[in-house]
Design a protein around this motif. Structure first.
Motif, mmCIF file in Angstrom:
data_model
loop_
_atom_site.group_PDB
_atom_site.id
_atom_site.type_symbol
_atom_site.label_atom_id
_atom_site.label_comp_id
_atom_site.label_asym_id
_atom_site.label_seq_id
_atom_site.Cartn_x
_atom_site.Cartn_y
_atom_site.Cartn_z
ATOM 1 N N HIS A 20 0.830 -1.207 0.000
ATOM 2 C CA HIS A 20 0.000 0.000 0.000
ATOM 3 C C HIS A 20 0.860 1.252 0.000
ATOM 4 O O HIS A 20 1.945 1.255 0.592
ATOM 5 C CB HIS A 20 -0.858 0.058 1.281
ATOM 6 C CG HIS A 20 -1.891 -1.015 1.388
ATOM 7 N ND1 HIS A 20 -3.116 -0.944 0.754
ATOM 8 C CD2 HIS A 20 -1.893 -2.185 2.077
ATOM 9 C CE1 HIS A 20 -3.832 -2.021 1.060
ATOM 10 N NE2 HIS A 20 -3.109 -2.799 1.859
ATOM 11 N N THR A 40 1.105 4.013 1.950
ATOM 12 C CA THR A 40 0.557 4.364 3.266
ATOM 13 C C THR A 40 0.440 5.875 3.463
ATOM 14 O O THR A 40 -0.171 6.338 4.415
ATOM 15 C CB THR A 40 1.418 3.756 4.402
ATOM 16 O OG1 THR A 40 2.778 4.087 4.151
ATOM 17 C CG2 THR A 40 1.264 2.258 4.465
ATOM 18 N N PHE A 66 -3.740 4.545 1.429
ATOM 19 C CA PHE A 66 -3.576 3.094 1.328
ATOM 20 C C PHE A 66 -3.829 2.545 -0.072
ATOM 21 O O PHE A 66 -4.211 1.392 -0.245
ATOM 22 C CB PHE A 66 -4.465 2.382 2.364
ATOM 23 C CG PHE A 66 -3.690 2.048 3.601
ATOM 24 C CD1 PHE A 66 -3.318 3.049 4.489
ATOM 25 C CD2 PHE A 66 -3.297 0.747 3.870
ATOM 26 C CE1 PHE A 66 -2.573 2.750 5.617
ATOM 27 C CE2 PHE A 66 -2.565 0.430 5.003
ATOM 28 C CZ PHE A 66 -2.188 1.442 5.879
ATOM 29 N N ILE A 124 -3.286 0.766 -3.500
ATOM 30 C CA ILE A 124 -2.448 -0.388 -3.824
ATOM 31 C C ILE A 124 -1.311 0.071 -4.742
ATOM 32 O O ILE A 124 -1.535 0.835 -5.681
ATOM 33 C CB ILE A 124 -3.326 -1.484 -4.502
ATOM 34 C CG1 ILE A 124 -4.256 -2.131 -3.480
ATOM 35 C CG2 ILE A 124 -2.479 -2.540 -5.175
ATOM 36 C CD1 ILE A 124 -3.575 -2.945 -2.397
#
Ligand code: HEC
Ligand code: HEC
Ligand code: HEC
Ligand code: HEC
Ligand code: HEC
Length: 184
Positions: free
Chosen positions: A83, A85, A89, A91
């Motif tokens: 992810h 972050t 998040f 992908i």
């Protein structure tokens, strides 16, 4: 062993008919350590037979309190391997490339590949974080395959005459190999 199965069978009858002739037997089956009023040791731990067939005690207990299998990088909190972050998040990469960052690329070892593997639908079969099933599978046995394949069409195939509830992966590799229909 014979004795154990015989006892289990009698318990199964009790369970099925909900007959109350011996509460002790039922209790001792569900809960370890219930004192035996007759001081007679009854071993019924391994095999349980209920109205749906034979199930191991572990399987039944597992249903009652599911134990999760965790994906290595998830449990290690390596969220940022998959992810972004910093940005909601998102992908990082599409499947299967995301998975091939760490796992062997099936396209390098197999010449006949299963549709969803090529198309990058790994997570149609595997949960990326955790699952109650081994190999992080979303479903077990034939149910996994019947997510996409139609039961009627599979049953029609003359190669599947009496597979009953045999796991499809006893004959087919779920990812692919070098055989037609990825037969094992
Ligand atoms: C191996 C790669 C991988 C790792 C490691 C990983 N995730 Fe995921 N995560 C995914 C994928 C794939 C999805 C599904 C995304 C989709 O279908 O849109 C997802 C979905 C999610 C979602 C969306 C809701 C959901 O559950 O579907 C959240 C939130 C999330 N992950 C949090 C985390 C956290 C927190 C960690 C670390 C503790 C983590 N992930 C580790 C691959 C991963
Ligand atoms: C950052 C590295 C990483 C990425 C990316 C990753 N995995 Fe894994 N995966 C692991 C590790 C580490 C293990 C644990 C290996 C072991 O114990 O043998 C694992 C184990 C697995 C297992 C076996 C679990 C078991 O119970 O034996 C499956 C299935 C799996 N990964 C699927 C996926 C899928 C599908 C993706 C893509 C969505 C993916 N992985 C992406 C690192 C990764
Ligand atoms: C059609 C369902 C299905 C799809 C799609 C699928 N898998 Fe699997 N996968 C399975 C099953 C079933 C097993 C367990 C195999 C066994 O019991 O031997 C497994 C096992 C695994 C394992 C652990 C054992 C091994 O073979 O190394 C990994 C890693 C894995 N898959 C990764 C992936 C990745 C990566 C993808 C996508 C490129 C993917 N899988 C797509 C069904 C699937
Ligand atoms: C996510 C959906 C999905 C799941 C789950 C799935 N499949 Fe498939 N399967 C496909 C697709 C898509 C194709 C390609 C269809 C085509 O080429 O006509 C395919 C093709 C096949 C083929 C080859 C058929 C042919 O005519 O070449 C076999 C064999 C097969 N799957 C077996 C399985 C087995 C066994 C399982 C369970 C372990 C399974 N599939 C689970 C989607 C899925
Ligand atoms: C006993 C072994 C065996 C089992 C178990 C088995 N298959 Fe097959 N399957 C075969 C063989 C052999 C073929 C090749 C048929 C041919 O050559 O025409 C095949 C062909 C297929 C095909 C391609 C032909 C078609 O009918 O579309 C699919 C899809 C398929 N199987 C899916 C499944 C699924 C899903 C399961 C589980 C419900 C399953 N198989 C269980 C042996 C098996």
């Amino acid at each position: 062993m014979k004795k154990r199965i015989a006892i289990s069978l009698s318990i199964s009858l009790l369970l099925i008919s909900a007959c109350s002739s011996s509460n002790y037997e039922i209790l001792s089956f569900f809960f370890d350590g219930v004192p035996d009023p007759n001081e007679q040791r009854i071993e019924t731990q391994e095999v349980v037979i209920d109205s749906t067939g034979i199930k191991s005690r572990t399987e039944i207990l597992r249903k009652a309190t599911p134990e999760f299998v965790f994906h290595g990088p998830f449990v290690a909190k390596l969220c940022d391997e998959c992810h972004n972050t910093e940005q909601g998040f998102k992908i990082l990469k599409e499947e299967p490339a995301l998975c091939y960052e760490c796992h062997d690329n099936f396209e390098e070892s197999a010449t006949v590949l299963h549709g969803p593997v090529v198309a990058g639908y790994c997570t149609e079969c595997h949960h990326p974080h955790k699952s109650e099933n081994e190999f992080l599978l979303l479903k077990t046995g034939q149910d996994l395959c019947y997510k996409c394949h139609e039961k009627t069409s599979i049953s029609r195939n003359e190669e599947h005459p009496d597979i009953e509830d045999e796991n499809c992966i006893t004959c087919h590799d779920p990812h692919g190999n070098n055989e037609e229909y990825f037969l094992l």
